[in-house]
Motif scaffolding. Sequence first.
Motif, PDB file in Angstrom:
ATOM      1  N   UNK A 197      -0.797  -8.972  -6.240  1.00  0.00           N
ATOM      2  CA  UNK A 197      -1.326  -9.013  -4.885  1.00  0.00           C
ATOM      3  C   UNK A 197      -0.943  -7.716  -4.185  1.00  0.00           C
ATOM      4  N   UNK A 198      -1.919  -7.127  -3.484  1.00  0.00           N
ATOM      5  CA  UNK A 198      -1.619  -5.898  -2.733  1.00  0.00           C
ATOM      6  C   UNK A 198      -1.574  -6.246  -1.246  1.00  0.00           C
ATOM      7  N   UNK A 199      -0.460  -5.912  -0.609  1.00  0.00           N
ATOM      8  CA  UNK A 199      -0.299  -6.235   0.821  1.00  0.00           C
ATOM      9  C   UNK A 199      -0.086  -4.943   1.630  1.00  0.00           C
ATOM     10  N   UNK A 200      -0.217  -5.068   2.952  1.00  0.00           N
ATOM     11  CA  UNK A 200      -0.103  -3.880   3.819  1.00  0.00           C
ATOM     12  C   UNK A 200       1.275  -3.231   3.848  1.00  0.00           C
ATOM     13  N   UNK A 240      -7.879  10.121  -6.524  1.00  0.00           N
ATOM     14  CA  UNK A 240      -8.296   9.254  -5.435  1.00  0.00           C
ATOM     15  C   UNK A 240      -8.285   7.810  -5.923  1.00  0.00           C
ATOM     16  N   UNK A 241      -7.873   6.923  -5.049  1.00  0.00           N
ATOM     17  CA  UNK A 241      -7.756   5.515  -5.440  1.00  0.00           C
ATOM     18  C   UNK A 241      -8.378   4.667  -4.340  1.00  0.00           C
ATOM     19  N   UNK A 242      -9.151   3.658  -4.723  1.00  0.00           N
ATOM     20  CA  UNK A 242      -9.806   2.795  -3.739  1.00  0.00           C
ATOM     21  C   UNK A 242      -9.341   1.359  -3.934  1.00  0.00           C
ATOM     22  N   UNK A 262      -6.090   9.474  -1.201  1.00  0.00           N
ATOM     23  CA  UNK A 262      -6.568  10.667  -1.901  1.00  0.00           C
ATOM     24  C   UNK A 262      -5.572  11.800  -1.765  1.00  0.00           C
ATOM     25  N   UNK A 263      -5.323  12.476  -2.880  1.00  0.00           N
ATOM     26  CA  UNK A 263      -4.411  13.624  -2.874  1.00  0.00           C
ATOM     27  C   UNK A 263      -5.040  14.765  -3.672  1.00  0.00           C
ATOM     28  N   UNK A 289       0.842  -1.207   0.000  1.00  0.00           N
ATOM     29  CA  UNK A 289       0.000   0.000   0.000  1.00  0.00           C
ATOM     30  C   UNK A 289       0.874   1.253   0.000  1.00  0.00           C
ATOM     31  N   UNK A 290       2.022   1.170   0.670  1.00  0.00           N
ATOM     32  CA  UNK A 290       2.924   2.334   0.700  1.00  0.00           C
ATOM     33  C   UNK A 290       3.429   2.659  -0.700  1.00  0.00           C
ATOM     34  N   UNK A 291       3.714   1.636  -1.491  1.00  0.00           N
ATOM     35  CA  UNK A 291       4.158   1.874  -2.881  1.00  0.00           C
ATOM     36  C   UNK A 291       3.053   2.543  -3.689  1.00  0.00           C
ATOM     37  N   UNK A 292       1.836   2.093  -3.444  1.00  0.00           N
ATOM     38  CA  UNK A 292       0.706   2.666  -4.193  1.00  0.00           C
ATOM     39  C   UNK A 292       0.508   4.124  -3.793  1.00  0.00           C
ATOM     40  N   UNK A 293       0.551   4.368  -2.475  1.00  0.00           N
ATOM     41  CA  UNK A 293       0.404   5.754  -2.001  1.00  0.00           C
ATOM     42  C   UNK A 293       1.486   6.658  -2.607  1.00  0.00           C
ATOM     43  N   UNK A 294       2.688   6.151  -2.638  1.00  0.00           N
ATOM     44  CA  UNK A 294       3.805   6.940  -3.181  1.00  0.00           C
ATOM     45  C   UNK A 294       3.569   7.235  -4.681  1.00  0.00           C
TER      46      UNK A 294
END
Length: 321
Positions: free
Chosen positions: A318-321, A47-49, A57-58, A7-12
């Motif tokens: 796969x998306x992980x925490x 925004x991404x869900x 969201x940014x 999730x951190x990679x996605x946020x970045x």
Amino acid sequence: MKKTLTKAQIRQAVEEAYAECKDIKGGVNAHYIPFLANVNPDLFGISLTLLDGTQISVGDTEYKFGVESVSKVLTAILILKQYGAEAVLKQIGADATGLPFNSIFAILLENDHPSTPLVNAGAISACSMVKPQGDSWGKWEAIINNFEALCGSRSEVLDELYRSESETNFQNRSIAWLLKDYNRIYDDVPMSLDLYTRQCSIGITASQLAVCAGTIANGGVNPVTKEEVFARDLAPKITTLISSVGFYQNTGDWMYTSGIPAKSGVGGGVLGVLPGLLGVAAFAPPLDEAGNSVKAQAAIKSIMNKLGLGVFNGDTVEIVD
Ligand code: GLN
């Protein structure tokens, strides 16, 4: 290939896309609808869900802009629910037009049906199909309640936008009456056109649209509210429609360069669906010549490229925490 993303990679990736794209110039606000011409062109949000309900969201993701043609996706889902995939194919169609969203030429070329619920002709036809038949108020309730279920929160019409569109929608009036002549309007014509105009004038936020995209990506279950909004087997149907015509005459180029089925609106919104993975929305008013937001396209492409995602990549992600 098997891929794992955090999730951190996605946020970045979302934050970087925002920073990269926020100063992009180019494009102009939709000028044929006076209200839209006057919206602040510098507004920008992404925004991404994710399917576990996480939202990233940014920027201006709580600003209510005109949903415009993105509404076509939501009401297409409603008639798919009410009538089933086969009837929608027969009564409207599922073909790309390769032409602008309000093309009359496209109707003349395929006068046996209005091609797809995701261009103006098919969307007016879709509004005419919405049940309960003959009941303007009941139909509107069905449309707006479906918006709420898909987005996970209530939306309302922007009255000034609705007035602005109603006073200037001459081309759509022609489309509606032409379709009537081809027996492709299934209820009262002015009522169907009015419902279409009203749904285009709904004020929506990028974060609401991202939840809607996430609901489609999640096979009909809203990832935030956990409500089953539509049957799983309808998800590939709506995503197919989006991927074939979501950017009108530029859809092929969009799919080729971005790898994500997405639908635009002249209010500046774009909704993108990666089935089984995530929903994304971006919003910025200035549009290219086909009516698609310049910055929203750049932002979504940037996220896709950074994360190495694409609907045709053949990867198991796969998306992980
Ligand atoms: N309401 C607009 C119209 O009918 C929607 C067009 C769009 O967003 N592409 O012209």
